[in-house]
Design a protein around this motif. Structure first.
Motif, short mmCIF file in Angstrom:
data_model
loop_
_atom_site.label_atom_id
_atom_site.label_comp_id
_atom_site.label_asym_id
_atom_site.label_seq_id
_atom_site.Cartn_x
_atom_site.Cartn_y
_atom_site.Cartn_z
N PHE A 107 0.81 -1.22 0.00
CA PHE A 107 0.00 0.00 0.00
C PHE A 107 0.85 1.28 0.00
O PHE A 107 0.39 2.33 0.42
CB PHE A 107 -1.00 0.03 1.15
N LEU A 155 -3.69 -1.83 -12.26
CA LEU A 155 -2.63 -2.78 -12.60
C LEU A 155 -2.96 -4.12 -11.96
O LEU A 155 -2.87 -4.28 -10.75
CB LEU A 155 -1.28 -2.26 -12.08
N CYS A 156 -3.37 -5.04 -12.80
CA CYS A 156 -3.89 -6.32 -12.31
C CYS A 156 -2.93 -7.46 -12.58
O CYS A 156 -2.81 -8.39 -11.80
CB CYS A 156 -5.22 -6.58 -13.00
N GLY A 157 -2.23 -7.39 -13.71
CA GLY A 157 -1.34 -8.49 -14.06
C GLY A 157 -0.32 -8.03 -15.07
O GLY A 157 -0.43 -6.97 -15.66
N GLN A 167 0.31 -3.61 -4.18
CA GLN A 167 -0.86 -2.74 -4.22
C GLN A 167 -0.46 -1.27 -4.06
O GLN A 167 -1.02 -0.54 -3.23
CB GLN A 167 -1.89 -3.15 -3.18
N LEU A 168 0.50 -0.86 -4.86
CA LEU A 168 1.01 0.51 -4.80
C LEU A 168 0.13 1.46 -5.60
O LEU A 168 -0.54 1.07 -6.55
CB LEU A 168 2.43 0.56 -5.37
N SER A 225 5.95 -13.17 -2.38
CA SER A 225 5.04 -12.28 -3.07
C SER A 225 3.80 -12.19 -2.20
O SER A 225 3.83 -12.51 -1.02
CB SER A 225 4.72 -12.83 -4.46
N TYR A 226 2.68 -11.75 -2.78
CA TYR A 226 1.47 -11.67 -1.98
C TYR A 226 0.89 -13.04 -1.69
O TYR A 226 0.06 -13.19 -0.83
CB TYR A 226 0.44 -10.72 -2.61
N LEU A 283 -1.80 5.33 -11.32
CA LEU A 283 -1.57 3.90 -11.59
C LEU A 283 -1.69 3.18 -10.26
O LEU A 283 -0.98 3.51 -9.31
CB LEU A 283 -0.18 3.68 -12.17
N LYS A 284 -2.56 2.20 -10.22
CA LYS A 284 -2.83 1.57 -8.93
C LYS A 284 -2.82 0.06 -9.07
O LYS A 284 -3.64 -0.51 -9.79
CB LYS A 284 -4.19 2.08 -8.43
N GLY A 285 -1.88 -0.57 -8.38
CA GLY A 285 -1.85 -2.02 -8.36
C GLY A 285 -2.84 -2.55 -7.33
O GLY A 285 -3.11 -1.88 -6.33
N PHE A 286 -3.37 -3.73 -7.58
CA PHE A 286 -4.33 -4.27 -6.61
C PHE A 286 -4.36 -5.79 -6.69
O PHE A 286 -3.97 -6.39 -7.68
CB PHE A 286 -5.74 -3.71 -6.86
N ILE A 287 -4.82 -6.39 -5.60
CA ILE A 287 -5.16 -7.81 -5.63
C ILE A 287 -6.58 -7.94 -5.10
O ILE A 287 -7.05 -7.14 -4.28
CB ILE A 287 -4.15 -8.70 -4.86
N ILE A 333 1.72 -4.36 -8.51
CA ILE A 333 0.52 -5.20 -8.41
C ILE A 333 0.45 -5.86 -7.04
O ILE A 333 -0.45 -5.60 -6.25
CB ILE A 333 0.51 -6.26 -9.53
N GLY A 334 1.43 -6.70 -6.76
CA GLY A 334 1.39 -7.46 -5.50
C GLY A 334 1.47 -6.58 -4.27
O GLY A 334 0.85 -6.88 -3.24
#
Lengths: 339, 339
Positions: A244, B249-251, A275-276, B64-65, B278-282, A272-273
């Motif tokens: 985060f 940002l998913c993958g 979650q930035l 990783s996550y 730009l936002k990474g997420f899981i 991604i991982g």
């Protein structure tokens, strides 16, 4: 100069679009005769002019958030000056004004384009080009609004000895950051960061890979990265981010003179991982914070809790050199030109 | 198999950590004898198993996550199965359950680790591994929460014929996007996107540079990019973004098999002037949307407004091949293994 009807303004024009790093021959010093201000106008004698990194982008013929400078015309930019003749009731000779007709010694401009500012005891008028102006507001809005820094956060800022960076680090400290880390380009600057500016840690990015130096300075990772630099600094921050983490993307000075595309950051997929959130911004979008910014930062300046540095170059004829020097990191704190 | 006290489960183990693209010898099919479920446990016969891109990351020995798979142990992943024996009151033989003991034909697991799901008329149980499960929720949360899509937005999604991508594009359309653009890796997939799935435009990224093809498909730029791919797709999206554009940002499937760092995107500095986010997420972070997601997407499925594709591979022994095929884009829609 103002006792006759004619004023000679000395001005810097863009003579050629720089390829890579700007050089002397990209600029030309010209003289221009100005008339008296008409109704609704003021004649201003500039006291201080600003040179800022974003101006490099305007020297390219590329559409961006600000239009490019025209060749063989005087450039524009922030300036603080003194009204010497006025065609309006709201401004009188002697008033201090902030406006955007920089890169010149004198200007005739619409009174509505000039903002009257107070002469503050013990504070140079040039502060309105720095800590109390656009760079200060950029630091304040970028750190607190864009990156949403919270007390306890570990904050990393690049270009930390510059006008924006030195404000970011100090505002972070004053707002309760858990740890403040800065990078800069000389041993003197690094000592200044951990000395007068109160950073918890700092390193010279020229001493070795940014990623390794940041890991050492922030072994438990970072929550916030304020990016003035781009490139390998951003790559290092992506690696160091905790889950985060948030980056405020403010500048990419490492790339402004680049003639080929940079390759970094190569690790954006980490976003991604972890979650930035990476968020680009320009200060004008955050004008709503201005009153709060001036009150809070002005207070820290007055109390001495916030230290403000300037690198002052004298003379309009030296302004291109000041600009080039700022791009290559010769300044500590805000670079201004005194007339 | 369940008439005696002993059940033979056929299972896929990780025999070696893949270097680059996985190959047959990285996997091993083994047989294991399971006992009857104890108190609080159930024995499940799996009906469908899922293969998903994120699993590639778990095959590396990297934190990783999700933790890495162990060598010479059966891997895990989503599965839908039927209870065949139960040691609890809450589940009885014949019940359909969703759980994470995939990559095997049978499993004994804690009842609390199994979620009972409804058999829906006309909907295969495998939908709980796709459009009504993790991939569907990923699409829904990423598009609406992370990228904050608004009606009228121009939306671009990469990997658009995949399980997540095909849901993203259709949800965007059903939520009032101004224009929906997808990229995929074959002419058949492109025709499917603009045909059955109702995308406004689509292109085959193998036909030419992504940046040029995206510019043609979205001449006025894009507001939202849902990234399943990374690399040159993300670079193209950065170039195409309008001001205040947002990327979820998913993958980064283009990089999952990479053994060296990718160079793209080289234009991340565009995020500054365009003020991009730009936002990474899981998906697990957005579990709060689950009830709303199931209701809304379930409704579109029932009404036929949302089209759902599956690529079904039969037999546990073919699961590694299904996984490898999914990574190289052999699937249209969700790839599942039927037992």
């Amino acid at each position: 100069m103002t006792t006759t009807d004619r004023t000679i303004s000395r001005e810097i024009q863009l003579a050629a679009r720089p390829q890579g790093a700007p050089k002397d021959s990209d600029f030309a010093l010209i003289e221009r005769e100005l008339g008296q201000p008409g109704s609704g106008e003021v004649l201003v004698r500039n006291l201080y002019l600003t040179v800022d990194p974003y101006m490099r982008g305007r020297m390219n013929d590329v559409k961006s958030y600000t239009p490019p400078f025209a060749l063989n015309e005087t450039m524009t930019g922030g300036a603080v000056g003194e009204v010497v003749a006025s065609g309006v009731d709201t401004l009188k000779p002697g008033d201090l004004v902030l406006h955007d007709q920089g890169w010149r010694t004198h200007a005739v401009l619409k009174a509505t384009s000039a903002r009257k500012v107070d002469a503050r005891p013990g504070v140079s008028p040039s502060a309105y080009l720095g800590i109390l102006g656009m760079p200060g507001q950029t630091a304040y809005a970028g750190l607190l609004e864009v990156a949403a820094m919270k007390p306890g956060d570990v904050v990393f800022v690049s270009g930390a000895a510059g006008a924006v960076g030195s404000a970011v680090g100090q505002i972070a400290r004053l707002k309760g950051a858990g740890r403040v880390i800065g990078s800069a380009g000389s041993a003197d600057k690094v000592a200044h960061l951990t000395g007068k500016l109160g950073f918890d840690a700092a390193f010279n990015y020229k001493d070795g890979p940014v990623m390794a130096q940041l890991r050492e300075a922030a072994p438990d990772g970072i929550d916030v990265y304020f990016d003035n630099v781009g490139g390998d600094h951003l790559e290092a921050a992506l690696a160091a981010f905790k889950v985060f983490g948030r980056a405020a993307l403010c500048g990419a000075i490492s790339q402004y003179n680049a003639t080929s595309a940079p390759s970094a950051p190569r690790n954006l997929a980490l976003a991604i991982g972890k979650q930035l959130t990476l968020k680009g911004f320009i200060v004008g979008t955050y004008n709503s914070v201005f009153p709060q910014f001036v009150q809070e930062v002005g207070g820290w300046l007055a109390s001495g809790e916030l230290h403000y540095d300037e690198t002052v170059v004298e003379g309009i004829e030296n302004m291109p050199r000041a600009f080039m020097g700022m791009l290559s990191g010769e300044n500590t704190g805000k670079m201004v030109v005194k007339l």
